[in-house]
Design a protein around this motif. Structure first.
Motif, PDB file in Angstrom:
ATOM      1  N   TYR A  47       0.823  -1.207   0.000  1.00  0.00           N
ATOM      2  CA  TYR A  47       0.000   0.000   0.000  1.00  0.00           C
ATOM      3  C   TYR A  47       0.854   1.253   0.000  1.00  0.00           C
ATOM      4  N   GLU A  48       0.247   2.323  -0.491  1.00  0.00           N
ATOM      5  CA  GLU A  48       0.878   3.635  -0.576  1.00  0.00           C
ATOM      6  C   GLU A  48      -0.015   4.611   0.177  1.00  0.00           C
ATOM      7  N   VAL A  49       0.584   5.405   1.038  1.00  0.00           N
ATOM      8  CA  VAL A  49      -0.167   6.385   1.829  1.00  0.00           C
ATOM      9  C   VAL A  49       0.104   7.772   1.262  1.00  0.00           C
ATOM     10  N   ILE A  50      -0.955   8.523   1.036  1.00  0.00           N
ATOM     11  CA  ILE A  50      -0.777   9.880   0.535  1.00  0.00           C
ATOM     12  C   ILE A  50      -0.336  10.795   1.677  1.00  0.00           C
ATOM     13  N   ASP A  51       0.595  11.679   1.390  1.00  0.00           N
ATOM     14  CA  ASP A  51       1.130  12.606   2.392  1.00  0.00           C
ATOM     15  C   ASP A  51       0.723  14.023   2.004  1.00  0.00           C
ATOM     16  N   LEU A  52      -0.363  14.489   2.584  1.00  0.00           N
ATOM     17  CA  LEU A  52      -0.850  15.844   2.332  1.00  0.00           C
ATOM     18  C   LEU A  52      -0.331  16.785   3.414  1.00  0.00           C
ATOM     19  N   PRO A  53      -0.278  18.076   3.151  1.00  0.00           N
ATOM     20  CA  PRO A  53       0.261  19.020   4.144  1.00  0.00           C
ATOM     21  C   PRO A  53      -0.725  19.389   5.254  1.00  0.00           C
ATOM     22  N   ASP A  54      -1.558  18.439   5.670  1.00  0.00           N
ATOM     23  CA  ASP A  54      -2.557  18.725   6.708  1.00  0.00           C
ATOM     24  C   ASP A  54      -2.195  18.130   8.069  1.00  0.00           C
ATOM     25  N   GLY A  55      -1.014  17.483   8.172  1.00  0.00           N
ATOM     26  CA  GLY A  55      -0.578  16.926   9.447  1.00  0.00           C
ATOM     27  C   GLY A  55      -1.267  15.639   9.854  1.00  0.00           C
ATOM     28  N   ARG A  56      -1.956  14.968   8.929  1.00  0.00           N
ATOM     29  CA  ARG A  56      -2.702  13.752   9.269  1.00  0.00           C
ATOM     30  C   ARG A  56      -2.084  12.472   8.688  1.00  0.00           C
ATOM     31  N   PHE A  57      -0.817  12.538   8.339  1.00  0.00           N
ATOM     32  CA  PHE A  57      -0.169  11.364   7.743  1.00  0.00           C
ATOM     33  C   PHE A  57      -0.256  10.144   8.659  1.00  0.00           C
ATOM     34  N   ASP A  58       0.044  10.318   9.942  1.00  0.00           N
ATOM     35  CA  ASP A  58       0.030   9.179  10.871  1.00  0.00           C
ATOM     36  C   ASP A  58      -1.360   8.548  10.962  1.00  0.00           C
ATOM     37  N   GLN A  59      -2.409   9.361  10.928  1.00  0.00           N
ATOM     38  CA  GLN A  59      -3.777   8.827  10.954  1.00  0.00           C
ATOM     39  C   GLN A  59      -4.066   8.043   9.673  1.00  0.00           C
ATOM     40  N   ARG A  60      -3.639   8.602   8.534  1.00  0.00           N
ATOM     41  CA  ARG A  60      -3.847   7.904   7.261  1.00  0.00           C
ATOM     42  C   ARG A  60      -3.071   6.592   7.229  1.00  0.00           C
ATOM     43  N   LYS A  61      -1.833   6.607   7.718  1.00  0.00           N
ATOM     44  CA  LYS A  61      -1.017   5.386   7.714  1.00  0.00           C
ATOM     45  C   LYS A  61      -1.656   4.309   8.593  1.00  0.00           C
ATOM     46  N   ALA A  62      -2.131   4.683   9.768  1.00  0.00           N
ATOM     47  CA  ALA A  62      -2.793   3.718  10.650  1.00  0.00           C
ATOM     48  C   ALA A  62      -4.039   3.141   9.976  1.00  0.00           C
ATOM     49  N   MET A  63      -4.790   3.983   9.300  1.00  0.00           N
ATOM     50  CA  MET A  63      -5.993   3.528   8.603  1.00  0.00           C
ATOM     51  C   MET A  63      -5.611   2.573   7.466  1.00  0.00           C
ATOM     52  N   MET A  64      -4.565   2.900   6.714  1.00  0.00           N
ATOM     53  CA  MET A  64      -4.137   2.040   5.611  1.00  0.00           C
ATOM     54  C   MET A  64      -3.588   0.709   6.120  1.00  0.00           C
ATOM     55  N   ASP A  65      -2.893   0.714   7.252  1.00  0.00           N
ATOM     56  CA  ASP A  65      -2.450  -0.549   7.865  1.00  0.00           C
ATOM     57  C   ASP A  65      -3.644  -1.464   8.096  1.00  0.00           C
TER      58      ASP A  65
END
Length: 80
Positions: A47-65
């Motif tokens: 999987y690939e996680v999108i990194d937007l400049p909103d500071g929510r990368f860790d939340q997106r990564k946990a969701m993608m996991d």
């Protein structure tokens, strides 16, 4: 397969691969889960996680996991 707050769009890729482009109702775009045929049968899931400049990368990564585990479990169950 995915929770109701997740919208998935299936995308065909080259080489027999396909991907689920995923979007969350609150977090927005999450990234994509890519499935490709494995050399000796089965599938390789990444999987690939999108990194937007909103500071929510860790939340997106946990969701993608979590979502990648759902896909992996569904494929394992289908092979039984």
């Amino acid at each position: 397969m995915f929770p109701k707050e997740i919208k998935a769009e299936r995308e065909l890729l080259e080489g027999g691969r396909f991907a689920f482009k995923l979007r969350h109702d609150i977090l927005g775009e999450l990234g994509r889960i890519v499935l490709q045929p494995a050399q000796f049968g089965g599938s390789h899931v990444s999987y690939e996680v999108i990194d937007l400049p909103d500071g929510r990368f860790d939340q997106r990564k946990a969701m993608m996991d979590s979502l990648a585990q759902i896909v992996t479990a569904a494929f394992a169950k289908a092979r039984r």
